[in-house]
Each structure stands twice: as structure tokens, then as C-alpha cells.
Motif scaffolding. Structure first.
Motif, PDB file in Angstrom:
ATOM      1  N   UNK A  25      35.556  47.818  47.369  1.00  0.00           N
ATOM      2  CA  UNK A  25      36.563  47.052  46.651  1.00  0.00           C
ATOM      3  C   UNK A  25      36.252  45.563  46.731  1.00  0.00           C
ATOM      4  N   UNK A  26      36.663  44.843  45.734  1.00  0.00           N
ATOM      5  CA  UNK A  26      36.387  43.399  45.667  1.00  0.00           C
ATOM      6  C   UNK A  26      37.355  42.638  46.575  1.00  0.00           C
ATOM      7  N   UNK A  27      36.801  41.716  47.325  1.00  0.00           N
ATOM      8  CA  UNK A  27      37.604  40.877  48.217  1.00  0.00           C
ATOM      9  C   UNK A  27      37.218  39.420  48.030  1.00  0.00           C
ATOM     10  N   UNK A  28      38.171  38.516  48.295  1.00  0.00           N
ATOM     11  CA  UNK A  28      37.865  37.097  48.208  1.00  0.00           C
ATOM     12  C   UNK A  28      37.359  36.606  49.560  1.00  0.00           C
ATOM     13  N   UNK A  29      37.207  35.296  49.710  1.00  0.00           N
ATOM     14  CA  UNK A  29      36.641  34.716  50.932  1.00  0.00           C
ATOM     15  C   UNK A  29      37.529  34.965  52.159  1.00  0.00           C
ATOM     16  N   UNK A  30      38.831  35.118  51.953  1.00  0.00           N
ATOM     17  CA  UNK A  30      39.751  35.346  53.068  1.00  0.00           C
ATOM     18  C   UNK A  30      39.918  36.827  53.399  1.00  0.00           C
ATOM     19  N   UNK A  31      39.263  37.701  52.631  1.00  0.00           N
ATOM     20  CA  UNK A  31      39.331  39.119  52.907  1.00  0.00           C
ATOM     21  C   UNK A  31      40.443  39.844  52.169  1.00  0.00           C
ATOM     22  N   UNK A  32      41.132  39.139  51.269  1.00  0.00           N
ATOM     23  CA  UNK A  32      42.199  39.778  50.502  1.00  0.00           C
ATOM     24  C   UNK A  32      41.599  40.492  49.294  1.00  0.00           C
ATOM     25  N   UNK A  33      42.229  41.595  48.913  1.00  0.00           N
ATOM     26  CA  UNK A  33      41.758  42.340  47.753  1.00  0.00           C
ATOM     27  C   UNK A  33      42.086  41.584  46.479  1.00  0.00           C
ATOM     28  N   UNK A  34      41.107  41.531  45.569  1.00  0.00           N
ATOM     29  CA  UNK A  34      41.283  40.882  44.275  1.00  0.00           C
ATOM     30  C   UNK A  34      40.775  41.814  43.187  1.00  0.00           C
ATOM     31  N   UNK A  35      41.086  41.468  41.942  1.00  0.00           N
ATOM     32  CA  UNK A  35      40.590  42.257  40.816  1.00  0.00           C
ATOM     33  C   UNK A  35      39.093  42.015  40.683  1.00  0.00           C
ATOM     34  N   UNK A  36      38.317  43.082  40.567  1.00  0.00           N
ATOM     35  CA  UNK A  36      36.864  42.956  40.454  1.00  0.00           C
ATOM     36  C   UNK A  36      36.482  42.372  39.104  1.00  0.00           C
ATOM     37  N   UNK A  37      35.451  41.524  39.063  1.00  0.00           N
ATOM     38  CA  UNK A  37      35.002  40.966  37.783  1.00  0.00           C
ATOM     39  C   UNK A  37      34.411  42.062  36.900  1.00  0.00           C
ATOM     40  N   UNK A  38      34.468  41.836  35.605  1.00  0.00           N
ATOM     41  CA  UNK A  38      33.936  42.812  34.651  1.00  0.00           C
ATOM     42  C   UNK A  38      32.426  42.924  34.808  1.00  0.00           C
ATOM     43  N   UNK A  39      31.909  44.105  34.533  1.00  0.00           N
ATOM     44  CA  UNK A  39      30.470  44.336  34.640  1.00  0.00           C
ATOM     45  C   UNK A  39      29.746  43.577  33.533  1.00  0.00           C
ATOM     46  N   UNK A  40      28.554  43.103  33.836  1.00  0.00           N
ATOM     47  CA  UNK A  40      27.768  42.371  32.850  1.00  0.00           C
ATOM     48  C   UNK A  40      27.209  43.360  31.829  1.00  0.00           C
ATOM     49  N   UNK A  41      27.156  42.941  30.561  1.00  0.00           N
ATOM     50  CA  UNK A  41      26.585  43.846  29.555  1.00  0.00           C
ATOM     51  C   UNK A  41      25.087  44.021  29.774  1.00  0.00           C
ATOM     52  N   UNK A  42      24.590  45.173  29.387  1.00  0.00           N
ATOM     53  CA  UNK A  42      23.168  45.465  29.548  1.00  0.00           C
ATOM     54  C   UNK A  42      22.355  44.570  28.604  1.00  0.00           C
TER      55      UNK A  42
END
Length: 59
Positions: A25-42
Motif C-alpha cells: 500500500x502507498x504511504x507518505x513520508x510519515x507512514x500514513x496511508x495515502x491514495x496511490x498514484x496512477x500507473x504510467x501509460x505504457x
């Protein structure tokens, strides 16, 4: 016979290992859960026809 025993031991050892979860899961610098960034297009691949020859790409 010895090679078979070694192969069998290696196969059992590989099966006994726990599965590693790659999608952490995506976390910020403080260790809190955040929404993950969208995947880069191929990246775009060059246009080819059915025979594999390069053709002009449609727009």
C-alpha cells in the motif's frame, strides 16, 4: 539418485517459502496511508502490420 534428491529438496524448500506481496500500500513520508498514484501509460510501440513490417501509424 542424488540429483533427484537435491532437486526434490529444492522444490520443497521453494514451496514452503511464504509468498511475498509485491503490491504494498502507498504511504507518505510519515507512514500514513495515502491514495496511490496512477500507473504510467505504457510507451508507444512502433506500428507494424500482421507480417511484422513497419507501416505508417494512424493518427
Amino acid at each position: 539418485m542424488r540429483k533427484l534428491a537435491i532437486a526434490l529438496t529444492a522444490a520443497i524448500a521453494m514451496a514452503a517459502r511464504p509468498m511475498v506481496v509485491h503490491a504494498a500500500p502507498c504511504k507518505d513520508a510519515k507512514g500514513r496511508f495515502i491514495k496511490c498514484p496512477a500507473a504510467k501509460p505504457a510507451p508507444k510501440k512502433p506500428c507494424k502490420d500482421a507480417k511484422g513490417k513497419f507501416i505508417k501509424c494512424p493518427r
